[in-house]
Design a protein around this motif. Structure first.
Motif, PDB file in Angstrom:
ATOM      1  N   GLY A  24       0.817  -1.210   0.000  1.00 37.05           N
ATOM      2  CA  GLY A  24       0.000   0.000   0.000  1.00 37.05           C
ATOM      3  C   GLY A  24       0.851   1.260   0.000  1.00 37.05           C
ATOM      4  N   LEU A  25       1.902   1.267   0.793  1.00 37.43           N
ATOM      5  CA  LEU A  25       2.793   2.429   0.846  1.00 37.43           C
ATOM      6  C   LEU A  25       3.467   2.686  -0.498  1.00 37.43           C
ATOM      7  CD1 LEU A  25       4.313   1.634   4.320  1.00 37.43           C
ATOM      8  CD2 LEU A  25       2.953   3.671   3.772  1.00 37.43           C
ATOM      9  N   THR A  26       3.674   1.643  -1.260  1.00 46.56           N
ATOM     10  CA  THR A  26       4.304   1.763  -2.574  1.00 46.56           C
ATOM     11  C   THR A  26       3.310   2.223  -3.632  1.00 46.56           C
ATOM     12  OG1 THR A  26       5.872   0.010  -2.021  1.00 46.56           O
ATOM     13  CG2 THR A  26       5.568   0.483  -4.371  1.00 46.56           C
ATOM     14  N   HIS A  27       2.072   1.719  -3.581  1.00 52.43           N
ATOM     15  CA  HIS A  27       1.148   1.882  -4.709  1.00 52.43           C
ATOM     16  C   HIS A  27      -0.042   2.816  -4.481  1.00 52.43           C
ATOM     17  CE1 HIS A  27       3.304  -1.157  -6.941  1.00 52.43           C
ATOM     18  NE2 HIS A  27       3.332  -1.889  -5.833  1.00 52.43           N
ATOM     19  N   SER A  57      -3.162   0.112  16.773  1.00 46.33           N
ATOM     20  CA  SER A  57      -3.129   0.269  15.318  1.00 46.33           C
ATOM     21  C   SER A  57      -4.240  -0.576  14.699  1.00 46.33           C
ATOM     22  CB  SER A  57      -1.758  -0.150  14.777  1.00 46.33           C
ATOM     23  OG  SER A  57      -0.748   0.715  15.274  1.00 46.33           O
ATOM     24  N   GLN A  58      -4.478  -0.397  13.410  1.00 44.52           N
ATOM     25  CA  GLN A  58      -5.573  -1.111  12.756  1.00 44.52           C
ATOM     26  C   GLN A  58      -5.223  -1.462  11.322  1.00 44.52           C
ATOM     27  OE1 GLN A  58      -9.316   1.215  13.038  1.00 44.52           O
ATOM     28  NE2 GLN A  58      -8.095   2.520  14.369  1.00 44.52           N
ATOM     29  N   VAL A  59      -5.779  -2.547  10.862  1.00 44.72           N
ATOM     30  CA  VAL A  59      -5.841  -2.838   9.433  1.00 44.72           C
ATOM     31  C   VAL A  59      -7.313  -3.071   9.109  1.00 44.72           C
ATOM     32  CG1 VAL A  59      -3.504  -3.759   9.192  1.00 44.72           C
ATOM     33  CG2 VAL A  59      -5.390  -5.305   9.719  1.00 44.72           C
ATOM     34  N   VAL A  60      -7.671  -2.762   7.874  1.00 49.41           N
ATOM     35  CA  VAL A  60      -9.053  -2.909   7.431  1.00 49.41           C
ATOM     36  C   VAL A  60      -9.021  -3.736   6.149  1.00 49.41           C
ATOM     37  CG1 VAL A  60     -11.175  -1.716   6.796  1.00 49.41           C
ATOM     38  CG2 VAL A  60      -9.571  -0.627   8.388  1.00 49.41           C
ATOM     39  N   GLU A  61      -9.877  -4.764   6.113  1.00 47.22           N
ATOM     40  CA  GLU A  61      -9.935  -5.663   4.959  1.00 47.22           C
ATOM     41  C   GLU A  61     -11.341  -5.719   4.390  1.00 47.22           C
ATOM     42  OE1 GLU A  61      -6.665  -8.955   6.400  1.00 47.22           O
ATOM     43  OE2 GLU A  61      -8.700  -9.057   7.238  1.00 47.22           O
ATOM     44  N   ASP A  62     -11.404  -5.951   3.080  1.00 44.77           N
ATOM     45  CA  ASP A  62     -12.703  -6.152   2.450  1.00 44.77           C
ATOM     46  C   ASP A  62     -13.130  -7.604   2.631  1.00 44.77           C
ATOM     47  OD1 ASP A  62     -11.361  -7.690   0.503  1.00 44.77           O
ATOM     48  OD2 ASP A  62     -11.577  -6.181  -1.066  1.00 44.77           O
ATOM     49  N   GLY A  63     -14.272  -7.974   2.088  1.00 49.49           N
ATOM     50  CA  GLY A  63     -14.816  -9.322   2.255  1.00 49.49           C
ATOM     51  C   GLY A  63     -13.960 -10.424   1.672  1.00 49.49           C
ATOM     52  N   GLY A  65     -10.638 -10.339   2.017  1.00 48.78           N
ATOM     53  CA  GLY A  65      -9.390 -10.320   2.764  1.00 48.78           C
ATOM     54  C   GLY A  65      -8.337  -9.380   2.207  1.00 48.78           C
ATOM     55  N   ARG A  66      -8.740  -8.525   1.262  1.00 44.84           N
ATOM     56  CA  ARG A  66      -7.792  -7.567   0.668  1.00 44.84           C
ATOM     57  C   ARG A  66      -7.656  -6.353   1.582  1.00 44.84           C
ATOM     58  NH1 ARG A  66      -7.654  -3.305  -3.400  1.00 44.84           N
ATOM     59  NH2 ARG A  66      -9.874  -3.028  -3.098  1.00 44.84           N
ATOM     60  N   LEU A  67      -6.433  -5.913   1.829  1.00 47.06           N
ATOM     61  CA  LEU A  67      -6.185  -4.734   2.652  1.00 47.06           C
ATOM     62  C   LEU A  67      -6.698  -3.492   1.930  1.00 47.06           C
ATOM     63  CD1 LEU A  67      -4.715  -3.686   5.262  1.00 47.06           C
ATOM     64  CD2 LEU A  67      -2.793  -3.180   3.754  1.00 47.06           C
ATOM     65  N   VAL A  68      -7.540  -2.719   2.619  1.00 44.02           N
ATOM     66  CA  VAL A  68      -8.049  -1.483   2.021  1.00 44.02           C
ATOM     67  C   VAL A  68      -7.618  -0.247   2.804  1.00 44.02           C
ATOM     68  CG1 VAL A  68     -10.002  -2.654   0.940  1.00 44.02           C
ATOM     69  CG2 VAL A  68     -10.312  -1.569   3.159  1.00 44.02           C
ATOM     70  N   GLY A  89      -3.026   5.021   5.832  1.00 44.09           N
ATOM     71  CA  GLY A  89      -3.131   4.806   4.396  1.00 44.09           C
ATOM     72  C   GLY A  89      -4.486   4.221   4.043  1.00 44.09           C
ATOM     73  N   VAL A  90      -5.069   4.720   2.963  1.00 42.34           N
ATOM     74  CA  VAL A  90      -6.347   4.206   2.464  1.00 42.34           C
ATOM     75  C   VAL A  90      -6.198   3.966   0.966  1.00 42.34           C
ATOM     76  CG1 VAL A  90      -8.810   4.674   2.151  1.00 42.34           C
ATOM     77  CG2 VAL A  90      -7.658   5.462   4.234  1.00 42.34           C
ATOM     78  N   ASP A  91      -6.554   2.770   0.523  1.00 40.39           N
ATOM     79  CA  ASP A  91      -6.552   2.442  -0.901  1.00 40.39           C
ATOM     80  C   ASP A  91      -7.375   3.501  -1.634  1.00 40.39           C
ATOM     81  OD1 ASP A  91      -7.422   1.362  -3.441  1.00 40.39           O
ATOM     82  OD2 ASP A  91      -6.990  -0.652  -2.699  1.00 40.39           O
ATOM     83  N   PRO A  92      -6.851   4.068  -2.713  1.00 42.86           N
ATOM     84  CA  PRO A  92      -7.587   5.117  -3.438  1.00 42.86           C
ATOM     85  C   PRO A  92      -9.016   4.729  -3.817  1.00 42.86           C
ATOM     86  CG  PRO A  92      -5.371   4.939  -4.301  1.00 42.86           C
ATOM     87  CD  PRO A  92      -5.547   3.808  -3.318  1.00 42.86           C
ATOM     88  N   GLU A  93      -9.263   3.439  -4.069  1.00 43.98           N
ATOM     89  CA  GLU A  93     -10.623   3.009  -4.401  1.00 43.98           C
ATOM     90  C   GLU A  93     -11.580   3.177  -3.226  1.00 43.98           C
ATOM     91  OE1 GLU A  93     -10.775  -0.889  -6.136  1.00 43.98           O
ATOM     92  OE2 GLU A  93      -9.068  -0.475  -7.440  1.00 43.98           O
ATOM     93  N   TRP A  94     -11.053   3.287  -2.013  1.00 44.52           N
ATOM     94  CA  TRP A  94     -11.877   3.418  -0.816  1.00 44.52           C
ATOM     95  C   TRP A  94     -11.871   4.827  -0.239  1.00 44.52           C
ATOM     96  CZ3 TRP A  94     -15.194  -0.069   1.289  1.00 44.52           C
ATOM     97  CH2 TRP A  94     -15.205  -1.329   0.684  1.00 44.52           C
ATOM     98  N   GLN A  95     -11.074   5.723  -0.787  1.00 41.81           N
ATOM     99  CA  GLN A  95     -11.064   7.089  -0.287  1.00 41.81           C
ATOM    100  C   GLN A  95     -12.428   7.732  -0.512  1.00 41.81           C
ATOM    101  OE1 GLN A  95      -7.603   9.019  -1.973  1.00 41.81           O
ATOM    102  NE2 GLN A  95      -6.227   7.602  -0.925  1.00 41.81           N
TER     103      GLN A  95
END
Length: 171
Positions: A24-27, A57-63, A65-68, A89-95
């Motif tokens: 995520g930090l890269t892309h 801290s937290q991680v958030v995954e979609d249904g 299991g992909r990190l979002v 960090g938030v995946d641009p698709e989820w911003q």
């Protein structure tokens, strides 16, 4: 793809999440700063954060299991009333879906439970979207000796030539 955050799983990170966070930090920043920018972001979230700062801290995954999204934050060791958000960090698709706000609110709740009354974080003065976002979340920009088009910043905060906008939020 849905951006319904009620379908997401919020959980504490583990060391096994490290490669996905690094991805995520890269892309997720759209090539900002090129390869050097991606490397700088990766260096800001070393593995140790997923070994020693997991309880706040937290991680958030979609249904699937992909990190979002992820948030790295911790309780200050030296300031008994404070907590600190180190990186989000938030995946641009989820911003814009509310996942970022949900992570912040969960962090605020966790640090309140730990007896903390203040949260601090920072961003670069060129990141106007981050400044606006933190203000919408109720953070106050702290005074700084520099002015970037109306945004106060502290010079050389993270080293020579690295000014930062400092935020504080009272809980």
């Amino acid at each position: 793809m849905t951006t319904d955050i009620s379908q997401l799983t919020f959980r504490l990170p583990t060391e096994d999440d490290f490669p996905r966070v690094q991805y995520g930090l890269t892309h997720w920043w759209g090539g900002l700063g090129g390869d050097a920018g991606a490397q700088q972001r990766r260096l800001l979230v070393p593995r140790l954060f997923l070994q020693h700062f997991c309880l706040t801290s937290q991680v958030v995954e979609d249904g699937e299991g992909r990190l979002v999204a992820f948030l790295v934050g911790f309780l200050s060791q030296d300031r008994a009333d404070e907590a600190y958000i180190h990186f989000v960090g938030v995946d641009p698709e989820w911003q814009g879906s509310g996942v970022g706000r949900a992570m912040y609110e969960r962090f605020f709740a966790a640090v309140r439970t730990a007896g903390r009354t203040r949260v601090r974080c920072l961003t670069g003065p060129a990141n106007r979207a981050s400044v606006a976002y933190h203000r919408r979340l109720g953070f106050r920009v702290e005074p700084g000796a520099l002015d970037f088009d109306g945004i106060p910043a502290t010079p050389d905060y993270d080293g020579e030539g690295l000014p930062r906008v400092l935020f504080v939020k009272e809980l």
